[in-house]
Design a protein around this motif. Structure first.
Motif, short mmCIF file in Angstrom:
data_model
loop_
_atom_site.label_atom_id
_atom_site.label_comp_id
_atom_site.label_asym_id
_atom_site.label_seq_id
_atom_site.Cartn_x
_atom_site.Cartn_y
_atom_site.Cartn_z
N GLU A 258 29.13 31.98 63.80
CA GLU A 258 29.29 32.34 65.23
C GLU A 258 30.74 32.61 65.58
O GLU A 258 31.05 33.56 66.31
CB GLU A 258 28.75 31.21 66.12
CG GLU A 258 27.30 31.36 66.53
CD GLU A 258 26.90 32.80 66.81
OE1 GLU A 258 27.55 33.45 67.68
OE2 GLU A 258 25.98 33.31 66.15
N GLN A 259 31.63 31.75 65.05
CA GLN A 259 33.06 31.94 65.34
C GLN A 259 33.54 33.29 64.81
O GLN A 259 34.29 33.99 65.48
CB GLN A 259 33.91 30.82 64.73
CG GLN A 259 33.49 29.41 65.10
CD GLN A 259 33.27 29.24 66.58
OE1 GLN A 259 34.17 29.44 67.38
NE2 GLN A 259 32.05 28.91 66.98
N ALA A 261 31.63 35.93 64.20
CA ALA A 261 30.97 37.02 64.92
C ALA A 261 31.72 37.29 66.24
O ALA A 261 31.92 38.45 66.62
CB ALA A 261 29.51 36.67 65.19
N GLN A 262 32.14 36.21 66.91
CA GLN A 262 32.89 36.39 68.16
C GLN A 262 34.29 36.93 67.87
O GLN A 262 34.76 37.84 68.55
CB GLN A 262 33.00 35.05 68.90
CG GLN A 262 31.70 34.65 69.57
CD GLN A 262 31.73 33.20 70.06
OE1 GLN A 262 32.80 32.64 70.32
NE2 GLN A 262 30.56 32.60 70.19
N GLY A 263 34.93 36.38 66.86
CA GLY A 263 36.32 36.76 66.55
C GLY A 263 36.46 38.19 66.08
O GLY A 263 37.53 38.79 66.20
N LEU A 264 35.39 38.75 65.51
CA LEU A 264 35.46 40.11 64.96
C LEU A 264 34.71 41.11 65.83
O LEU A 264 34.56 42.27 65.46
CB LEU A 264 34.90 40.13 63.53
CG LEU A 264 35.63 39.21 62.54
CD1 LEU A 264 34.89 39.15 61.20
CD2 LEU A 264 37.07 39.69 62.33
N ASP A 265 34.26 40.64 66.97
CA ASP A 265 33.47 41.48 67.86
C ASP A 265 34.23 42.77 68.19
O ASP A 265 35.44 42.72 68.43
CB ASP A 265 33.17 40.69 69.15
CG ASP A 265 32.16 41.43 70.01
OD1 ASP A 265 31.22 42.00 69.43
OD2 ASP A 265 32.33 41.42 71.24
N GLY A 351 38.35 26.05 63.79
CA GLY A 351 38.34 27.26 64.62
C GLY A 351 39.66 28.01 64.53
O GLY A 351 39.68 29.24 64.50
N ASP A 352 40.76 27.28 64.44
CA ASP A 352 42.07 27.94 64.33
C ASP A 352 42.19 28.71 63.02
O ASP A 352 42.74 29.81 62.99
CB ASP A 352 43.19 26.88 64.39
CG ASP A 352 43.40 26.34 65.80
OD1 ASP A 352 42.82 26.94 66.75
OD2 ASP A 352 44.12 25.34 65.94
N VAL A 357 41.93 34.03 60.01
CA VAL A 357 41.25 35.00 59.15
C VAL A 357 40.91 36.26 59.96
O VAL A 357 41.15 37.38 59.50
CB VAL A 357 39.96 34.39 58.53
CG1 VAL A 357 39.21 35.44 57.72
CG2 VAL A 357 40.30 33.18 57.67
N CYS A 358 40.41 36.05 61.17
CA CYS A 358 40.02 37.20 62.01
C CYS A 358 41.24 38.08 62.32
O CYS A 358 41.13 39.32 62.33
CB CYS A 358 39.37 36.73 63.31
SG CYS A 358 37.75 35.99 63.05
#
Ligand SMILES: *Cc1c(COP(=O)(O)O)cnc(C)c1O
Length: 365
Positions: A258-259, A261-265, A351-352, A357-358
């Motif tokens: 999920e993280q 998917a949001q970070g690469l949206d 998360g950080d 990575v994103c």
């Protein structure tokens, strides 16, 4: 900057406690305690009747294929994009692997291509649930039924994945799992054979015991040449702790996905799909850059390396490897691997770190 590993197991005091107990006490008459406990817990978790622990997923697949009598002159269909471990046992039993193209969205077997590849020599379809994504089990089961083939699930990457309410690995004639250190749950090295077919279970049990049937009264009496792919009790102890924690381990994988998917949206890429009616265990979050976009996989991997991040390439088409015949007509497979990368997803990633990575991925566009 801290190193961001691509995988690393989640080990707590529970694993250490069980392993310590197995090392201290799990010998003599108690030498199978954790093994039997793991097999029971795993079968329950999956919703199957039988589970046999093994030293690897490769070994579980080898015994399953042998138990079905697959060998010389037989063909086994599997996806071209795949880990080598799915095909090695096919070769070991003397059968011929037939590499079929995959679907562009799930990266798993294309049922139309499977149907077209069936011949009078085909004996089985090995459906691999790549990176947690579910293969098209309904259509594949239908093809298998119409042609009298065994549908086998290599669910090594699909702990936590469900297909219309059933767990991946519990649906085919048999399923196999890996507990290698990179997988969602680990025993260091290890695997599991699962089935709800009582005859197949007995057959594999005998094969896994060097050809010695259960109930045979004569000591050391083998009736055929079998295999030795057993799990140790110490490994099984670690596995018992991991299967107790399986919901947590899968939840962590799903949170990580999920993280990402949001970070690469918004970027021109797709990730592991979760179609209607399915749950994806998201063993390994993977990005596939849209076709036609300028993308240099080596540049991304070297940007990861510069930032102390482990990058991991998508599996190669197996038919590209020197020991197999090239199948360039598997256009999806050959077009896919160069545009795809696995992202770090060890359970305790923060998360950080995911944001870091994103940022590196984002900078590529
Ligand atoms: C990891 C893996 C295997 C092999 O597992 P081992 O336990 O190393 O034998 C087989 N198939 C797939 C799809 C895998 O990802």
């Amino acid at each position: 900057m801290n190193r961001i590993h691509y995988t690393k197991p989640s080990i707590t005091d529970l694993e250490v406690g069980y392993a310590t107990d197995a090392a201290r006490n799990g010998w003599g008459p108690d030498c199978y305690n954790y093994i039997h406990r793991l097999e029971h817990a795993f079968a329950q978790h999956l919703g199957v009747d039988h589970a046999i622990s093994t030293s690897s997923c490769t070994g579980a697949m080898h015994m399953g294929l042998a138990a079905l009598g697959i060998g010389e002159g037989d063909e086994v269909i599997l996806g071209d994009i795949n880990w080598i471990a799915s095909v090695a046992p096919v070769v070991h039993v003397g059968a011929t692997p037939v590499f079929v193209d995959v679907l562009p969205d799930s990266w798993c077997l294309d049922p139309d291509r499977v149907e077209a590849a069936v011949t009078s020599r085909t004996k089985a379809i090995v459906a691999v649930h790549l990176y947690g994504n579910l293969a098209a089990l309904g259509q594949l089961q239908d093809i298998a039924d119409r042609h009298g083939l065994a549908l086998i699930e290599d669910a090594a990457e699909a702990l936590g994945s469900h297909w219309h309410g059933q767990r991946a690995g519990s649906i085919g004639r048999f399923g196999t799992f890996s507990f290698h250190g990179t997988k969602t749950m680990t025993t260091g090295e290890g695997g599991m054979f699962v089935t709800s077919d009582p005859d197949l279970y007995e057959r594999v049990l005998t094969l896994s015991n060097h050809g010695r049937a259960r109930g045979q009264k004569r000591q050391f009496w083998a009736e055929e040449v079998g295999f030795k792919y057993k799990m140790s009790n110490v490994s099984a102890a670690i596995g018992c702790a991991q299967i107790e924690r399986i919901e947590e381990l899968v939840a962590q994988k799903r949170w990580i996905f999920e993280q990402y998917a949001q970070g690469l949206d918004g970027l021109p890429l797709s990730m592991n799909p979760e179609p209607e009616g399915c749950v994806n265990g998201y063993w390994m979050p993977t990005i596939v850059i849209d076709e036609g976009m300028a993308f240099d996989r080596e540049a991304l991997l070297s940007a990861f390396a510069d930032d102390n991040i482990d990058g991991r390439v998508f599996f190669w088409p197996l038919s590209m490897l020197p020991m197999f015949d090239e199948r360039r007509d598997n256009a999806v497979s050959y077009g896919l691997f160069g545009r795809a990368v696995n992202l770090p997803s060890y359970h305790d990633i923060t998360g950080d770190d995911i944001a870091r990575v994103c940022d590196v991925v984002r900078a590529q566009f």
